[in-house]
Design an enzyme around this catalytic site. Structure first.
Site, PDB file in Angstrom:
ATOM      1  N   TYR A  31      -3.301  12.549   4.416  1.00  0.00           N
ATOM      2  CA  TYR A  31      -4.301  12.963   5.399  1.00  0.00           C
ATOM      3  C   TYR A  31      -5.673  12.589   4.863  1.00  0.00           C
ATOM      4  O   TYR A  31      -5.938  12.753   3.667  1.00  0.00           O
ATOM      5  CB  TYR A  31      -4.204  14.469   5.681  1.00  0.00           C
ATOM      6  CG  TYR A  31      -2.913  14.806   6.383  1.00  0.00           C
ATOM      7  CD1 TYR A  31      -2.800  14.724   7.767  1.00  0.00           C
ATOM      8  CD2 TYR A  31      -1.767  15.138   5.640  1.00  0.00           C
ATOM      9  CE1 TYR A  31      -1.594  14.976   8.409  1.00  0.00           C
ATOM     10  CE2 TYR A  31      -0.562  15.380   6.271  1.00  0.00           C
ATOM     11  CZ  TYR A  31      -0.476  15.299   7.652  1.00  0.00           C
ATOM     12  OH  TYR A  31       0.724  15.528   8.283  1.00  0.00           O
ATOM     13  N   ARG A  32      -6.554  12.045   5.739  1.00  0.00           N
ATOM     14  CA  ARG A  32      -7.852  11.565   5.250  1.00  0.00           C
ATOM     15  C   ARG A  32      -8.942  11.710   6.307  1.00  0.00           C
ATOM     16  O   ARG A  32      -8.664  11.828   7.513  1.00  0.00           O
ATOM     17  CB  ARG A  32      -7.760  10.123   4.799  1.00  0.00           C
ATOM     18  CG  ARG A  32      -7.410   9.147   5.906  1.00  0.00           C
ATOM     19  CD  ARG A  32      -5.953   8.895   6.007  1.00  0.00           C
ATOM     20  NE  ARG A  32      -5.591   8.087   7.150  1.00  0.00           N
ATOM     21  CZ  ARG A  32      -4.366   8.004   7.626  1.00  0.00           C
ATOM     22  NH1 ARG A  32      -3.393   8.659   7.056  1.00  0.00           N
ATOM     23  NH2 ARG A  32      -4.096   7.256   8.676  1.00  0.00           N
ATOM     24  N   HIS A  75       6.996  11.679   2.216  1.00  0.00           N
ATOM     25  CA  HIS A  75       5.661  11.106   2.013  1.00  0.00           C
ATOM     26  C   HIS A  75       4.695  11.738   3.006  1.00  0.00           C
ATOM     27  O   HIS A  75       5.053  12.029   4.147  1.00  0.00           O
ATOM     28  CB  HIS A  75       5.707   9.592   2.247  1.00  0.00           C
ATOM     29  CG  HIS A  75       4.380   8.990   2.596  1.00  0.00           C
ATOM     30  ND1 HIS A  75       3.971   8.759   3.891  1.00  0.00           N
ATOM     31  CD2 HIS A  75       3.341   8.592   1.810  1.00  0.00           C
ATOM     32  CE1 HIS A  75       2.760   8.233   3.892  1.00  0.00           C
ATOM     33  NE2 HIS A  75       2.353   8.120   2.651  1.00  0.00           N
TER      34      HIS A  75
END
Length: 399
Positions: free
Chosen positions: A207-208, A204
């Site tokens: 990134y933001r 999993h």
């Protein structure tokens, strides 16, 4: 889906949630569930961030009341525009535009790497919104190697209530009324991949980047967040050294304190509290990050997301043709049961969607196709399964 979760941030519940697409649900629900992070100036304090901040966030989240954010309904499209930013308003060379290019390029390259190994293509759904923003969901299911894999990108424009903004910046703001709404921008990429073979790990990442606009004399805020973690069914030290070593090398290039801090934070976040064990064998996780030049954090985030395939694909290729027994497959199903437990009970995005009546099929997209539970199951001492449980209950330093 694990958090599409950055430095400080608001918790925002969406009354328009039923109109959101799957990636939008995952992205908004995770990136918006934030609390204030105390800035730690010393190295010792910085190393203490993972546990302290996590517990501080949980306490604040428990006390917040439900709020609403205004998000436009999506319009599905066959051809995705070159940019999902507001044309003529947002500078494509701004941090917003540059981060969008990073995550869209990463989606292309990661999907290509997975498809090359699997031999099957990803199905794509895409949408835009009249006021700007949109998303791209790519899903591979019933493949040759992966039972289920998804890589999603989202760009969001909306507004947050005054309460959420105060929480984001950590103090009250003069002339900000309770009824006011502060405009925000959010962009992110998220993914989960479940292979068939029990000797191949689930992986999993997300990134933001998040901004609030300058508004009515109130200064804007910004932060980054993200991480990559791995969930195998068995301990293979060589594989863990490769995976963790990939991200330690990246962290060390940008800040020697990053890896120990973000590795511990990952172990903390992905703990299944009612089991007193981790979901998997960790990785890195960082949140609410704005303690340095944004150019430096962008460079770090870019290298992290662009290293997903290098960290993960060699492990899958190494084991995808490994023979396995029915007992090993059954153990994988039990570990996937733990994955389900974490996502349904603790994952911010999933629990948010379920509590607000979102579309079930979209909310549960991150879950494995199959999973299992057995009453009071305990691996026999000295078995590979028992070793894995020990690693989940007692986090190890792999590099």
């Amino acid at each position: 889906m694990g958090p599409i979760k950055g430095v400080v941030g608001p918790r925002v519940f969406l009354t328009t949630y039923r109109n959101l697409s799957s990636i939008q649900r995952s992205f908004i629900s995770i990136i918006m569930l934030k609390t204030t992070t105390v800035q730690h100036k010393t190295a010792a304090a910085s190393r203490a961030v993972p546990t302290a901040v996590f517990k501080h966030k949980a306490a604040q989240r428990a006390s917040w009341r439900v709020s609403a954010a205004a998000i436009e309904k999506e319009d599905y499209v066959d051809k995705v525009p070159n940019s999902l930013l507001r044309e003529g308003i947002d500078d494509p060379n701004s941090m917003r535009g540059r981060f969008e290019r990073v995550i869209r390029d990463a989606q292309d390259s990661i999907c290509a790497a997975i498809s090359e190994v699997d031999g099957q293509p990803f199905h794509q759904d895409a949408w835009t919104r009249a006021g700007g923003g949109g998303g791209i969901t790519r899903v591979l299911k019933d493949g040759n190697v992966w039972e289920k894999a998804g890589v999603n990108v989202s760009v969001v424009y909306g507004s947050m209530p005054a309460e959420a903004y105060r929480a984001a910046i950590g103090h009250d703001v003069k002339d900000l009324k309770d009824a006011d709404r502060v405009p925000f921008f959010a962009a992110g990429i998220s993914s989960v991949m479940h292979p068939w073979n029990p000797h191949c790990p689930t992986m999993h990442f997300n990134y933001r980047y998040f901004e609030t606009d300058d508004w009515n004399g109130i200064p804007g805020q910004w932060w980054f967040g993200g991480g990559t973690d791995i969930t195998p069914s068995y301990v293979v030290e060589e594989d863990m050294k490769h995976f963790h070593g990939t991200y330690k090398d990246i962290c060390d290039k940008h800040d020697p304190e990053f890896y120990p801090k973000f590795k511990a934070w990952c172990d903390e976040y992905f703990t299944i509290k009612h089991r007193k064990e981790m979901r998997g064998l960790g990785g890195i996780f960082f949140d609410d990050l704005n303690d340095r030049d944004p150019e430096k954090i962008l460079a770090f985030s870019t290298e992290c997301v662009n290293s997903v395939a290098n960290a993960y694909v060699p492990i899958v290729k190494k084991h995808m043709n490994d023979p396995y027994t029915e007992e090993e497959k059954a153990w994988q199903q039990l570990r996937r049961g733990r994955y389900v437990e974490f996502n349904l009970v603790y994952d911010r995005g999933t629990t948010f969607g379920l509590k607000t009546g979102g579309r079930i099929e979209s909310i549960l997209m991150s879950l494995p196709k199959t999973a299992g539970w057995e009453y009071d199951h305990t691996p026999a001492p000295g078995t590979p399964e028992a070793e894995f449980m020990d690693a989940c209950k007692n986090p190890r330093n792999w590099v």
